[in-house]
Scaffold this motif. Structure first.
Motif, PDB file in Angstrom:
ATOM      1  N   ALA A  97      48.298  42.099  34.166  1.00  0.00           N
ATOM      2  CA  ALA A  97      47.668  41.824  35.459  1.00  0.00           C
ATOM      3  C   ALA A  97      46.388  42.613  35.682  1.00  0.00           C
ATOM      4  O   ALA A  97      45.536  42.210  36.470  1.00  0.00           O
ATOM      5  N   GLY A  98      46.237  43.740  34.971  1.00  0.00           N
ATOM      6  CA  GLY A  98      45.070  44.580  35.174  1.00  0.00           C
ATOM      7  C   GLY A  98      44.010  44.428  34.103  1.00  0.00           C
ATOM      8  O   GLY A  98      43.086  45.241  34.032  1.00  0.00           O
ATOM      9  N   ALA A  99      44.107  43.390  33.287  1.00  0.00           N
ATOM     10  CA  ALA A  99      43.152  43.176  32.199  1.00  0.00           C
ATOM     11  C   ALA A  99      42.253  41.989  32.506  1.00  0.00           C
ATOM     12  O   ALA A  99      42.529  41.172  33.379  1.00  0.00           O
ATOM     13  N   VAL A 100      41.159  41.898  31.743  1.00  0.00           N
ATOM     14  CA  VAL A 100      40.229  40.776  31.810  1.00  0.00           C
ATOM     15  C   VAL A 100      40.217  40.111  30.442  1.00  0.00           C
ATOM     16  O   VAL A 100      40.271  40.797  29.411  1.00  0.00           O
ATOM     17  N   CYS A 152      41.755  29.424  37.604  1.00  0.00           N
ATOM     18  CA  CYS A 152      43.067  29.733  37.053  1.00  0.00           C
ATOM     19  C   CYS A 152      42.946  30.029  35.557  1.00  0.00           C
ATOM     20  O   CYS A 152      42.281  30.970  35.151  1.00  0.00           O
ATOM     21  N   PHE A 153      43.551  29.222  34.700  1.00  0.00           N
ATOM     22  CA  PHE A 153      43.532  29.407  33.253  1.00  0.00           C
ATOM     23  C   PHE A 153      42.108  29.471  32.718  1.00  0.00           C
ATOM     24  O   PHE A 153      41.818  30.180  31.752  1.00  0.00           O
ATOM     25  N   THR A 154      41.193  28.734  33.347  1.00  0.00           N
ATOM     26  CA  THR A 154      39.797  28.690  32.896  1.00  0.00           C
ATOM     27  C   THR A 154      38.883  29.594  33.716  1.00  0.00           C
ATOM     28  O   THR A 154      37.665  29.547  33.545  1.00  0.00           O
ATOM     29  N   LEU A 169      43.895  34.744  33.258  1.00  0.00           N
ATOM     30  CA  LEU A 169      44.127  35.265  31.909  1.00  0.00           C
ATOM     31  C   LEU A 169      43.613  36.699  31.811  1.00  0.00           C
ATOM     32  O   LEU A 169      42.596  37.027  32.437  1.00  0.00           O
ATOM     33  N   PRO A 170      44.316  37.521  31.034  1.00  0.00           N
ATOM     34  CA  PRO A 170      45.519  37.245  30.250  1.00  0.00           C
ATOM     35  C   PRO A 170      46.771  37.165  31.112  1.00  0.00           C
ATOM     36  O   PRO A 170      46.880  37.864  32.117  1.00  0.00           O
TER      37      PRO A 170
END
Length: 292
Positions: A173-176, A143-145, A168-169
């Motif tokens: 939704a389409g970013a790393v 998840c967050f990590t 994240l972020p």
């Protein structure tokens, strides 16, 4: 066990009975670059760093860490946010998430690159290798990590990274989370050493969508091994934070895992353990591929 069968119960005595005291872990403190953090350690064998999902080291996260320990590894479970061992309630968990989003240690929004805490986690991996030995260290982020485990691949000691529903972020939704430079460096290492990254998500996850896995594939190529589970495979009675705040199938290895023979989530857990075992306990030709 919890005396009340109502999952909406908010009585403090009722929810406290669901907390995990973590008494089978050795509480340690590690300081790197002037920052001290609490880490729960247990087991024998090569080290695996297990990174808790929001809102912290919940009983389900601890259960997964114990499965890793039972598989023959030393588990390092750093406390990064939340209350260690607490049952994930909705209001309290949302408060933890909000604090993390404004913390200097984490980059929750797009365009800021990898979270600064990942440098500390790489140092922890080096220390874990020194303490436990073996060919290297594993990292499981959730998840967050989730992407933290990928960032840890910049550390040569880390040989196996698992990304469970990397979220994240939060605003793209389409970013790393990693920068283009970091992703390129990790891809070069994966290709040079014949390594891969294992990842999981549920099909209908609102927080780790198909676009994110597509971005990982574009950045890492065939070295990214992504698995998508049907929503029907998720536990339908998760703790309140996951029911009310997350509000979709999400936590493949923890809160939404169904611990029963034949369940897709249990097979995913077994795949992760097999992946860690292959990378960390057996001699492996440099170009051998992992197939889930």
């Amino acid at each position: 066990m919890h005396a009340c069968s109502d999952s909406t119960c908010s009585d403090s005595a009722c929810t406290d009975s669901l907390d995990d005291p973590l008494t089978d872990f050795d509480p340690r403190h590690y300081t790197f670059d002037g920052a001290e953090k609490h880490v729960f350690v247990s087991g024998r064998g090569p080290a695996v760093v297990v990174l808790a999902e929001m809102p912290g080291i919940s009983p389900h996260v601890a259960r997964f860490a114990r499965w890793v320990r039972q598989a023959g590894f030393s588990v390092y479970l750093p406390s990064l946010f939340g209350v260690d061992g607490a049952w994930p309630l909705a209001e309290e968990g949302l408060a933890v998430l909000r604090r993390a989003c404004i913390s200097a240690e984490f980059h929750a929004l797009a365009g800021r690159g990898a979270s600064p805490v990942t440098a500390w986690l790489r140092a922890l991996a080096r220390q874990a290798l020194a303490e436990c030995g073996g060919p290297g260290v594993g990292a499981v982020g959730m998840c967050f990590t989730g992407n933290f485990a990928l960032s840890m691949m910049l550390e040569p000691a880390v040989l196996a990274a698992v990304l469970a529903q990397p979220s994240l972020p939060l605003d793209d939704a389409g970013a790393v989370e990693s920068s283009a430079e970091e992703l390129a460096a990790i891809r070069r290492r994966l290709e040079r050493e014949g390594l891969c990254v294992l990842a999981y998500r549920f099909e209908g996850d609102r927080h780790c969508r198909a676009e994110r896995f597509s971005a990982y594939r574009e950045s890492l190529g065939e070295r990214f091994v992504g698995q998508v589970l049907p929503d029907s495979a998720a536990n339908t009675d998760p703790p309140p934070f996951f029911r009310d705040v997350v509000a979709s199938p999400h936590s493949v290895l923890t809160a939404h895992l169904i611990d029963a023979t034949g369940e897709p989530t249990l097979r995913a857990r077994d795949e992760v353990l097999a992946f860690l075992r292959q990378r960390l306990t057996a001699a492996r030709p440099a170009d051998k591929e992992f197939t889930a």
